[in-house]
Design a protein around this motif. Structure first.
Motif, PDB file in Angstrom:
ATOM      1  N   GLN A 108     113.107 -23.898  38.642  1.00  0.00           N
ATOM      2  CA  GLN A 108     112.052 -24.843  39.172  1.00  0.00           C
ATOM      3  C   GLN A 108     110.686 -25.152  38.279  1.00  0.00           C
ATOM      4  O   GLN A 108     110.409 -24.474  37.446  1.00  0.00           O
ATOM      5  N   GLU A 152     107.242 -25.227  38.271  1.00  0.00           N
ATOM      6  CA  GLU A 152     106.166 -24.458  39.385  1.00  0.00           C
ATOM      7  C   GLU A 152     104.712 -25.464  39.355  1.00  0.00           C
ATOM      8  O   GLU A 152     104.419 -25.947  38.322  1.00  0.00           O
ATOM      9  N   ASN A 190     101.719 -25.360  37.002  1.00  0.00           N
ATOM     10  CA  ASN A 190     102.027 -24.425  35.852  1.00  0.00           C
ATOM     11  C   ASN A 190     103.382 -24.765  35.240  1.00  0.00           C
ATOM     12  O   ASN A 190     104.275 -23.945  35.040  1.00  0.00           O
ATOM     13  N   SER A 191     103.621 -26.085  34.822  1.00  0.00           N
ATOM     14  CA  SER A 191     104.699 -26.666  34.116  1.00  0.00           C
ATOM     15  C   SER A 191     104.279 -27.344  32.927  1.00  0.00           C
ATOM     16  O   SER A 191     105.087 -28.257  32.640  1.00  0.00           O
TER      17      SER A 191
END
Ligand code: ACO
Length: 193
Positions: free
Chosen positions: A178, A180, A183-184
């Protein structure tokens, strides 16, 4: 885990091959159609740890599909191999061998990082996923990624992460990874190309 020889080539595994055999593919949410697994990856194919003899089985040529490899001598390869194998539980390079040609045609790595956070936990990183050109489209990339994901869980990682090019996001999303929210970001300082 001793040294063995195959066709005169030294063949020490990077890690215990039984760890791969113990992976429970019944836990997997990834659908393989037709079904394949570590134990049965397809005709004339074998999933196993990287071995010291894989220098002579096209392993570095395979990595060149991924990125620049450089002109690695046998000594450099073996020195790095033995440095990795002496750090038990840290490097799980898993390969697919074509048992007819004797060539390595796929590879993926679980790199395990020891932490103080998360109760002195282990973080897993999926690295260097690659399948040789002529073997693509046979679910082998999917099999390698799922093998590493199950392996990370099996050896007790609290999470597994990866970084990849934007165009690969779709591939990894379908395998349960995924992006996030918030937070990617993947950031880099390059010291060499
Ligand atoms: C963390 C990292 O290592 S990122 C680096 C990733 N590696 C590379 O870019 C190296 C060059 N590419 C390759 O080696 C291969 O194309 C791989 C490893 C990405 C895919 O290997 P393959 O064996 O062809 O993949 P596989 O047959 O398992 O494909 C599974 C599914 O992913 C899809 N897929 C395959 N490659 C891609 C791609 N580049 N982008 C999006 N989807 C893809 C397939 O269509 C298939 O979908 P389906 O299940 O709906 O039919």
């Amino acid at each position: 885990m001793g040294l063995s020889y195959e066709n005169g080539i030294e063949s020490e595994p990077l890690f215990d091959p039984n760890i791969l055999k113990a992976l429970d593919f019944s836990k997997s949410k990834v659908i393989f159609d037709p079904p394949i697994s570590v134990i049965d990856p397809g005709e004339n194919l074998k999933v196993r740890p990287l071995c010291s003899g894989d220098y002579d089985r096209g392993y570095l040529k395979l990595l060149s599909f991924l990125t620049k490899v450089g002109d690695i001598s046998r000594k450099q390869f073996l020195d790095r191999f033995h440095a990795m194998s002496s750090c038990k539980g840290m490097h799980y390079i898993t390969v697919i061998e074509d048992t007819v040609s004797g060539q390595i045609i796929g590879s993926a790595t679980l790199a395990v990082e020891q932490k103080f956070i998360h109760d002195a936990g282990f973080r897993g990183r999926l690295e260097d996923v690659v399948v040789s050109d002529e073997y693509r489209g046979r679910q082998l990339g999917k099999l390698l990624v799922e093998t590493i994901r199950l392996l990370a869980e099996h050896v007790g990682c609290y999470k597994i992460t990866l970084d990849c090019r934007d165009r690969m996001v779709k591939f990894y999303k379908q395998l349960g990874f995924q992006l996030e929210e918030g937070n990617s970001n993947f950031m880099t300082v390059r010291f060499q190309d």
